[in-house]
Design an enzyme around this catalytic site. Structure first.
Site, mmCIF file in Angstrom:
data_model
loop_
_atom_site.group_PDB
_atom_site.id
_atom_site.type_symbol
_atom_site.label_atom_id
_atom_site.label_comp_id
_atom_site.label_asym_id
_atom_site.label_seq_id
_atom_site.Cartn_x
_atom_site.Cartn_y
_atom_site.Cartn_z
ATOM 1 N N THR A 55 -12.558 9.216 -12.152
ATOM 2 C CA THR A 55 -12.523 8.925 -10.720
ATOM 3 C C THR A 55 -13.011 7.510 -10.434
ATOM 4 O O THR A 55 -12.368 6.748 -9.709
ATOM 5 C CB THR A 55 -13.370 9.954 -9.942
ATOM 6 O OG1 THR A 55 -12.897 11.270 -10.243
ATOM 7 C CG2 THR A 55 -13.260 9.716 -8.452
ATOM 8 N N LYS A 83 -35.645 4.797 -6.020
ATOM 9 C CA LYS A 83 -36.880 4.447 -5.304
ATOM 10 C C LYS A 83 -37.076 5.308 -4.065
ATOM 11 O O LYS A 83 -38.036 5.128 -3.323
ATOM 12 C CB LYS A 83 -36.835 2.978 -4.875
ATOM 13 C CG LYS A 83 -36.627 1.993 -6.017
ATOM 14 C CD LYS A 83 -36.446 0.583 -5.455
ATOM 15 C CE LYS A 83 -36.090 -0.412 -6.555
ATOM 16 N NZ LYS A 83 -35.800 -1.760 -6.010
ATOM 17 N N ARG A 104 -19.462 9.266 -4.794
ATOM 18 C CA ARG A 104 -19.600 10.536 -5.533
ATOM 19 C C ARG A 104 -21.074 10.921 -5.465
ATOM 20 O O ARG A 104 -21.957 10.102 -5.724
ATOM 21 C CB ARG A 104 -19.159 10.336 -6.985
ATOM 22 C CG ARG A 104 -19.638 11.368 -7.994
ATOM 23 C CD ARG A 104 -18.927 12.701 -7.906
ATOM 24 N NE ARG A 104 -17.491 12.609 -8.138
ATOM 25 C CZ ARG A 104 -16.901 12.688 -9.322
ATOM 26 N NH1 ARG A 104 -17.641 12.824 -10.415
ATOM 27 N NH2 ARG A 104 -15.596 12.647 -9.428
ATOM 28 N N HIS A 132 -13.190 17.489 -3.532
ATOM 29 C CA HIS A 132 -12.810 16.337 -4.349
ATOM 30 C C HIS A 132 -11.428 15.892 -3.854
ATOM 31 O O HIS A 132 -10.414 16.065 -4.536
ATOM 32 C CB HIS A 132 -12.762 16.728 -5.831
ATOM 33 C CG HIS A 132 -12.758 15.555 -6.768
ATOM 34 N ND1 HIS A 132 -12.536 14.256 -6.347
ATOM 35 C CD2 HIS A 132 -12.931 15.475 -8.116
ATOM 36 C CE1 HIS A 132 -12.576 13.444 -7.400
ATOM 37 N NE2 HIS A 132 -12.817 14.163 -8.465
#
Length: 316
Positions: A55, A83, A104, A132
């Site tokens: 992808t 973080k 994604r 998807h």
């Protein structure tokens, strides 16, 4: 201010819009040079919070083929998510750098959150076990290009039907076309979710649930194989028990129609034997190439770039 168009689900595009998108993708396949500079000066950000080969590289290849550039990250640990930065903040930052984003994410709905905060188009490149959509567009284009239609066929979906987001997206897209029968082939532990069964019953769409692939091979026009996804299991024991439940081999292919086609979203593990690769009905690697064409068409559509209009401007 003009409202942005995003792609979160295959249902975000009407069947008429999909037809236009696929026609554009087919023209890109036939005339790649015409589109080689369509996205000059444009940047695609690929924000991938979980691993991907096909992808991510397909999106990057699509933008590069259009003359654009690519920035982004391929792992959450190499982004500020490590973080603690939120998806909302990340997309607002990315919007300052890029013209369009493909995201994604392992959490369902994360790309939708990003789209609600973004000032650039966002494409859902997969969210958890949910959707998807660009794989579904790839699947639909592949079927249309090879079969010549998106209606009047029987499709078998085999393997992990519980967690497979590609399966869920494809079913939701195909129910809008006429005279399609679904055959769900899976072990009891990985059956299709109840909400999909209820939806098919409400729409009076024919479907069957079976355990043995051999029993239905002769009836199928399309076989959509999927892998058992290790990353969706909570324990190793269940995965090991189910991972080789179905293996498509030469012997099973002999039971199929001469014009049946085999699709697979890839990656495969053991569910399709390599001996099947030489069968002309095995089209899963062609499917990968169609994925590049359809993503090129999608980028152009969401960026509202009309190559024909560009040509006219150049002529003037």
């Amino acid at each position: 201010m003009k409202q942005l168009r995003h792609l979160m689900s295959p249902l975000d595009f009407s069947t008429e819009e999909l037809d236009k998108l696929f026609t554009l993708a087919e023209d890109i396949e036939k005339n790649p040079n015409k589109y080689a500079h369509a996205c000059d000066g444009k940047k695609l950000a690929t924000c991938f919070y979980e691993p991907s080969t096909r992808t991510r590289l397909s999106f990057e290849s699509a933008m590069l083929n259009l003359g654009g550039q690519v920035i982004g990250f391929s792992d959450a640990n190499s982004s500020s998510a490590a973080k603690g930065e939120s998806v909302s903040d990340t997309i607002r930052v990315i919007s300052c750098f890029a013209d369009i984003c493909a995201m994604r994410h392992p959490k369902e709905g994360a790309p939708m959150v990003a789209a609600s905060r973004s000032s650039i188009p966002v494409i859902n490149a997969g969210d958890g076990g949910h959707q998807h959509p660009t794989q579904t567009l790839t699947d639909l284009l592949t079927i249309r290009a090879i079969k010549g239609r998106l209606d009047h066929f029987t499709i078998g979906l085999c393997g992990d039907l519980k967690f497979g987001r590609t399966v869920h997206s494809l079913i939701n897209a195909l129910v809008r076309y006429s005279d399609i029968e679904f055959v769900f082939i899976s072990p009891e532990e990985l059956t299709i979710p109840d909400y999909i069964i209820e939806m098919l019953r409400d729409k009076k769409i024919l479907f069957r649930e079976v355990r043995k692939l051999e029993d239905v091979m002769p009836t199928l026009d399309i076989l959509y194989m999927t892998r058992v996804q290790k990353e969706r299991f909570f324990n190793e024991e269940d995965y090991v028990r189910l991972k080789d439940y179905y293996i498509l081999d030469k012997e099973k292919m002999e039971l199929a129609k001469s014009d049946m086609i085999v699709l697979h979203p890839l990656p495969r593990v053991n569910e399709i034997s390599v001996e099947v690769d030489d069968d002309s009905r095995a089209v899963y690697f062609r499917q990968v190439q169609y994925g590049v064409y359809v993503r090129m068409a999608l980028l152009l559509t969401l960026l509202e770039i009309d190559v024909h209009e560009q040509d006219r401007t150049t002529c003037n």
